[in-house]
Design a protein around this motif. Structure first.
Motif, PDB file in Angstrom:
ATOM      1  N   ASP A  37       0.880  -1.310  -0.061  1.00 42.42           N
ATOM      2  CA  ASP A  37       0.132  -0.156   0.055  1.00 42.42           C
ATOM      3  C   ASP A  37       0.857   1.066   0.088  1.00 42.42           C
ATOM      4  OD1 ASP A  37      -2.130   1.576   0.342  1.00 42.42           O
ATOM      5  OD2 ASP A  37      -2.971   0.596   2.034  1.00 42.42           O
ATOM      6  N   ASP A  38       0.773   2.142  -1.042  1.00 38.73           N
ATOM      7  CA  ASP A  38       1.500   3.330  -1.177  1.00 38.73           C
ATOM      8  C   ASP A  38       2.989   3.022  -1.077  1.00 38.73           C
ATOM      9  OD1 ASP A  38      -0.859   4.215  -0.414  1.00 38.73           O
ATOM     10  OD2 ASP A  38      -0.354   5.711   1.299  1.00 38.73           O
ATOM     11  N   CYS A  77      -6.007   4.045  -3.865  1.00 39.27           N
ATOM     12  CA  CYS A  77      -6.140   2.654  -3.576  1.00 39.27           C
ATOM     13  C   CYS A  77      -7.505   2.083  -4.242  1.00 39.27           C
ATOM     14  CB  CYS A  77      -6.317   2.721  -1.943  1.00 39.27           C
ATOM     15  SG  CYS A  77      -6.905   1.135  -1.408  1.00 39.27           S
ATOM     16  N   LYS A 130      -5.864  -5.848   3.511  1.00 38.52           N
ATOM     17  CA  LYS A 130      -6.603  -4.583   3.411  1.00 38.52           C
ATOM     18  C   LYS A 130      -7.728  -4.783   2.137  1.00 38.52           C
ATOM     19  CE  LYS A 130      -6.154   0.389   1.842  1.00 38.52           C
ATOM     20  NZ  LYS A 130      -5.357   1.457   1.770  1.00 38.52           N
ATOM     21  N   HIS A 275       0.907   2.353   4.548  1.00 39.00           N
ATOM     22  CA  HIS A 275      -0.239   3.248   4.426  1.00 39.00           C
ATOM     23  C   HIS A 275      -0.317   4.107   5.754  1.00 39.00           C
ATOM     24  CE1 HIS A 275      -4.188   5.260   4.223  1.00 39.00           C
ATOM     25  NE2 HIS A 275      -4.154   5.281   2.931  1.00 39.00           N
ATOM     26  N   ASP A 327      -0.400  -0.468  -4.561  1.00 43.93           N
ATOM     27  CA  ASP A 327      -1.603  -0.060  -5.218  1.00 43.93           C
ATOM     28  C   ASP A 327      -1.676   1.249  -5.428  1.00 43.93           C
ATOM     29  OD1 ASP A 327      -1.424   1.197  -2.573  1.00 43.93           O
ATOM     30  OD2 ASP A 327      -3.526   1.181  -2.463  1.00 43.93           O
ATOM     31  N   ASN A 328      -0.635   2.179  -5.373  1.00 46.28           N
ATOM     32  CA  ASN A 328      -0.316   3.557  -5.821  1.00 46.28           C
ATOM     33  C   ASN A 328       1.005   3.924  -5.347  1.00 46.28           C
ATOM     34  OD1 ASN A 328      -2.542   3.940  -3.367  1.00 46.28           O
ATOM     35  ND2 ASN A 328      -0.633   4.945  -3.126  1.00 46.28           N
ATOM     36  N   LYS A 357       1.491   9.291  -5.163  1.00 47.03           N
ATOM     37  CA  LYS A 357       0.113   9.143  -4.824  1.00 47.03           C
ATOM     38  C   LYS A 357      -0.593  10.378  -5.314  1.00 47.03           C
ATOM     39  CE  LYS A 357      -2.836   7.573  -1.083  1.00 47.03           C
ATOM     40  NZ  LYS A 357      -2.690   7.059   0.214  1.00 47.03           N
TER      41      LYS A 357
HETATM   42 CA    CA Z   1      -2.671   3.382  -1.268  1.00 50.42          CA
END
Ligand code: CA
Ligand code: NG6
Length: 515
Positions: A37-38, A77, A130, A275, A327-328, A357
């Motif tokens: 995540d991120d 996300c 998540k 995240h 995811d980003n 992001k």
């Molecule tokens: Ca994310």
């Protein structure tokens, strides 16, 4: 046909199943998609980070294929996860932006998802980690004290153990198989977007008590010394500690992998690292000089290593395709004062790319991307263009599963590229979006990159600064072969290329599919 007595029938069926799975194993690898995540392109040492060491991810890359043009589909996300599961660009569907705490499931339950593809091919399927795609029906949202349907089960996952939203949003509870885990019915869980009572402690009223202060938003209900987006009460026995999330995902994944090691399986391992609120386990706190952002990367790397160990222990490394992605792109201060910005040093989270992001510059979606299938994928580096949105059609191709005509309309079969077959180039064109609904797009065709900022603003263009909006022209054109950092707009010099790409992008956006 003569009927066999039941125990023998069952034995015969089991034998047939065992035989079938062993003969098909070569074409039906187990699949684990590990989504961070991120996590930015430059956040792992194999992609050039020096302030952070990620030995497990580096080993995964050394034993597999590391992509220099691997993408997620959006720079936030929910739309990336939507596209990964559905094989369809999220901008085609309204309401697929960052999901709120009480959001309903944004994927219609009759959608043929990547989990359905896996199931059709005889796989056992699970999502652990998540979710952030909403739960429950439109207009109602999640029934926190009842059955959270529709949810992952209705989208093809046999098993789910999830964090319903994202951990800077309420509530801090696990959901297992569509129900809040450890919920005491005498202490019902209430979730809302308004302060439930004037004396309800919040990040504003009790700011001095917080263990992690907020910088923007994130000042609703406090749990574990951290205030969040949104409000909740009750469900006390069900609440988790932020520090334990990383361990919990690994524990649940190990249990599920052990239980499902016989059949082909598809596991979506959706880590919450890195995240916000970045709150790694105590044993990782201080692991880097970069603060909790860096320490969370070390925690994520640890979890990747644990999954690799489990595969080794179960003798499955040569029967399992691992896809590692994000995811980003990266962000420093995303709403909490965790020192990410102040302690960044020379670390470039986006690597050589511009933006992170929320941006449609490369850094927003060009992220870590590694495939490993021991004995099948020749280790190396690939420049092929591949994306998380392509995993659906690629899995269908790999397993010989027919896609319904209306399914996965933007997902391309890039399995040859994912497996590193010589000459495989992946996609020819690719649309990148931000949070969606803005009209902002990145459009890559070969080495050309068209950037369309309908809003005339670029978000988080410089990752190493506080979140900013910078003025941007409607269209820009970059030659990624010469200028991967998108520093020089060459639109004025190449008007025909620019026009062609604008027309093509507009056509793809207006259509219902691109495959
Ligand atoms: Ca994310
Ligand atoms: C933003 C939040 C950010 C993060 C993001 C979603 C504010 C000021 N910012 O709106 O903290 O939660 O949404 O991140 O509230 S994502 O990776 O799940 O898309």
């Amino acid at each position: 046909m003569k009927r066999l007595p039941l125990p023998r029938l069952r034995f015969a069926a089991l034998l047939a199943l065992a035989f079938a799975s062993s003969t098909l194993a070569a074409e039906k690898p187990n699949v684990i998609v590990i989504m961070a995540d991120d996590l930015g392109y430059g956040d792992i040492s194999v992609n050039g980070a020096t302030a952070i060491q990620t030995p497990n991810i580096d080993r995964l890359a050394a034993e597999g294929l590391r992509f220099t043009s691997g993408y997620c589909s959006a720079s936030t996300c929910t739309p990336t996860r939507y596209s990964f599961l559905t094989g369809s660009y999220a901008f085609r569907r309204k309401g697929t932006g960052i999901a709120p705490p009480n959001g309903h499931l944004v994927i219609p339950s009759d959608t043929f998802t990547i989990a359905d593809i896996a199931k059709a091919a005889g796989y056992r399927t699970a999502v652990i980690g998540k979710w952030h795609l909403g739960l429950g029906v439109e207009g109602q949202g999640p029934d926190w004290n009842g059955a959270l349907v529709p949810g992952p089960r209705e989208l093809g996952f046999d098993y789910n153990f999830i964090l319903p939203t994202t951990n800077d949003r309420v509530p801090q509870v696990y959901v297992e198989n569509n129900r809040v885990l450890n919920l005491d019915p005498r202490d019902p869980l209430w979730v809302g977007d308004q302060q439930p009572a004037s004396d309800h402690p919040t990040g504003i009223s009790h700011r001095a008590t917080l263990k992690l202060d907020w910088s923007l938003g994130h000042n609703g209900t406090i749990h574990n010394g951290i205030s969040r987006i949104g409000f909740y009460t009750g469900g006390k026995a069900a609440r988790f500690r932020d520090e334990d999330l990383g361990d919990k995902w690994v524990e649940k994944a190990n249990t599920w992998l052990e239980a499902n090691r016989i059949q082909p399986f598809f596991l979506f391992f959706a880590s919450h690292d890195i995240h916000v609120p970045r709150m790694p386990h105590e044993r990782f706190q201080g692991a880097t000089t970069l603060g909790f952002r860096g320490d969370s990367i070390v925690e994520f790397d640890w979890s990747v290593g644990e999954l690799m160990k489990t595969l080794d222990r179960l003798g499955l490394a040569e029967k399992t395709l691992i896809v590692l992605c994000s995811d980003n792109g990266p962000v420093m201060d995303d709403g909490y004062k965790d020192g990410a910005l102040e302690k960044r040093g020379n670390h470039r989270a986006g690597g050589p790319f511009r933006g992170g992001k929320y941006s449609v510059y490369e850094g927003g979606t060009r992220t870590p991307f590694i495939t490993r299938w021991k004995g099948r994928i020749q280790p190396g580096v690939s420049t092929a263009l591949v994306s998380t949105i392509d995993l659906a059609a690629s899995l269908a191709a790999l397993t010989g599963t027919a896609l319904p005509a209306d399914a996965c309309g933007d997902s391309f079969d890039v399995s040859a590229a994912l497996l590193g077959q010589p000459g495989a180039k992946g996609r020819e064109h690719y649309v990148q979006q931000d949070n969606g609904g803005t009209g902002n797009f990145g459009f890559r065709v070969g080495d050309w990159k068209l950037v369309r900022y309908e809003t005339k603003f670029a978000n988080n263009e410089i990752v190493e600064q506080p979140l900013q909006r910078t003025a941007a022209p409607l269209f820009q054109l970059f030659d990624l072969a010469k200028d991967p950092g998108e520093t020089t707009d060459v639109l004025a010099k190449n008007p025909e290329v620019g026009e062609k790409l604008q027309t093509r992008l507009a056509a793809i956006v207006a259509a219902s599919r691109s495959r």
